[in-house]
Scaffold this active site. Structure first.
Site, PDB file in Angstrom:
ATOM      1  N   LYS A   1      16.014  14.986   4.016  1.00 21.30           N
ATOM      2  CA  LYS A   1      17.236  14.985   4.821  1.00 21.30           C
ATOM      3  C   LYS A   1      18.458  14.694   3.947  1.00 21.30           C
ATOM      4  O   LYS A   1      19.513  15.295   4.122  1.00 21.30           O
ATOM      5  CB  LYS A   1      17.114  13.961   5.964  1.00 21.30           C
ATOM      6  CG  LYS A   1      16.195  14.444   7.078  1.00 21.30           C
ATOM      7  CD  LYS A   1      15.846  13.360   8.088  1.00 21.30           C
ATOM      8  CE  LYS A   1      14.773  13.879   9.052  1.00 21.30           C
ATOM      9  NZ  LYS A   1      14.307  12.857  10.001  1.00 21.30           N
TER      10      LYS A   1
ATOM     11  N   GLN B   1      14.984   6.722  10.942  1.00 22.42           N
ATOM     12  CA  GLN B   1      13.730   7.451  10.783  1.00 22.42           C
ATOM     13  C   GLN B   1      12.612   6.771  11.585  1.00 22.42           C
ATOM     14  O   GLN B   1      12.403   5.569  11.464  1.00 22.42           O
ATOM     15  CB  GLN B   1      13.365   7.531   9.290  1.00 22.42           C
ATOM     16  CG  GLN B   1      12.130   8.340   8.996  1.00 22.42           C
ATOM     17  CD  GLN B   1      12.284   9.821   9.344  1.00 22.42           C
ATOM     18  OE1 GLN B   1      13.305  10.442   9.055  1.00 22.42           O
ATOM     19  NE2 GLN B   1      11.272  10.380   9.989  1.00 22.42           N
TER      20      GLN B   1
ATOM     21  N   ASP C   1      20.242  12.546  16.516  1.00 18.18           N
ATOM     22  CA  ASP C   1      18.875  12.934  16.889  1.00 18.18           C
ATOM     23  C   ASP C   1      18.797  13.280  18.380  1.00 18.18           C
ATOM     24  O   ASP C   1      17.797  13.829  18.835  1.00 18.18           O
ATOM     25  CB  ASP C   1      17.896  11.784  16.575  1.00 18.18           C
ATOM     26  CG  ASP C   1      17.088  12.052  15.315  1.00 18.18           C
ATOM     27  OD1 ASP C   1      16.968  13.239  14.931  1.00 18.18           O
ATOM     28  OD2 ASP C   1      16.572  11.086  14.725  1.00 18.18           O
TER      29      ASP C   1
END
Ligand code: NDP
Length: 285
Positions: free
Chosen positions: A53, A97, A120
């Protein structure tokens, strides 16, 4: 034989579009779009995802701010970090994460992220906005599936879409996005009776289960478009939910694994970060 939907290529186009936009923003406004990436603990798979990422960010001119915390980090400390990132104007998106180390309350952490920085799309407020068709930020994997359908000109409106899987991160938001796009949507899951009779009705079949090759050719209507979200490690290979070799002979279009939905998830995170920046600055999308 089916058209192979090339997620890598579409993801590369999206990254190119994001890169052009971040360059324009830098030139016109003197600002850099920023993403905070928070990793707690040392899960090897999570470390790989975080590294990728950050590399993606670099490629498109997004500044990534990495925070690697030990698994023993007290919850208050993690929440305090999120509060600081929420307040920092250089940070437009915040990604924590998952999974968090055992014993840490994921909901508490995700709910703390400012709604407008939740790239997200997991915050309950963004999930609610998606269900009201008002979302600015929505989950990356399902958004990537929709983007693939659009870029391959698959008509969604009026199509019967069958989503196999009902998780909060893939199945449910995907079903909601398809409803918002006027598909007729059926959601199947582990309690569905006679799954094959359901999947055979699909004009668009989207599998998000995590069971290698469970969607066999006899479960697919001839001419259907098949999107395979599933990823299961089989030996040292990544395998989708769909029996690709057999299903590609029946379907009209199909995503491979790897190289289908996976790269799209990463690309949509970058697109969401740019969208978040624009929304925060009151700029048009
Ligand atoms: P979950 O395990 O949270 O959900 C799986 C879903 O599949 C559940 O709703 C479950 O039903 C359903 N299911 C399980 N067994 C069956 C069955 N035999 N028949 C029908 N439905 C079944 O997984 P996720 O949604 O998080 O992920 C799904 C897959 O997608 C995984 O392989 C994951 O690795 C992959 N993935 C890939 C991404 C990418 O970028 N390519 C990103 C995110 C996920 P029930 O609710 O009844 O238990």
């Amino acid at each position: 034989m089916a058209t192979i939907i090339d997620g890598k290529q579409v993801a590369a186009s999206i990254k190119g579009e994001v890169a052009r936009e971040t360059a324009r923003i830098k030139e016109e406004r003197g600002e850099t779009v920023g993403l905070a990436v928070v990793l707690v603990g040392a899960d090897p798979a999570s470390q790989v995802y975080v590294r990728l990422k950050k590399k993606d960010c670099e490629e498109v001119g997004i500044t990534s701010f990495g925070y690697d915390l030990p698994a023993t980090t007290p919850m208050e400390e993690l929440l305090a970090l999120i509060d600081r990132l929420n307040a920092d104007p250089a940070v437009n998106g915040i990604l924590v994460q998952l999974p968090l180390p055992k014993g840490m309350d994921e909901d508490l952490v995700l709910d703390r992220i400012a709604v407008e920085k939740d790239v997200d799309g997991f915050h309950p407020a963004n999930v609610g906005l998606l269900s009201q068709k008002k979302a600015t930020l929505a989950a990356c994997t399902p958004a990537g599936c929709i983007e693939l359908l659009d870029r391959y000109h698959v008509p969604i409106e009026g199509a019967h879409a069958v989503v196999v899987g009902r998780s909060n991160i893939v199945g449910k938001p995907l079903a909601m996005m398809l409803i918002n796009r006027s598909a007729t949507v059926t959601v199947a899951h582990s309690r569905t009776r006679d799954l094959a009779s359901v999947t055979r009705q699909a004009d668009i079949l989207l599998a998000a289960v995590g069971k290698a090759k469970m969607i066999t050719a006899d479960m697919v209507k001839p001419g259907a478009v098949v999107i395979d979200v599933g990823t299961t490690k089989v030996g040292d290979k990544l395998c989708g939910d769909v029996d690709f070799d057999a299903v590609k002979e029946v379907a009209s279009a199909i995503t491979p694994v790897p190289g289908g939905v996976g790269p799209m998830t990463r690309a949509m995170l970058l697109a969401n970060t740019l969208t978040a920046y624009k929304a925060q600055r009151g700029l048009p999308r």
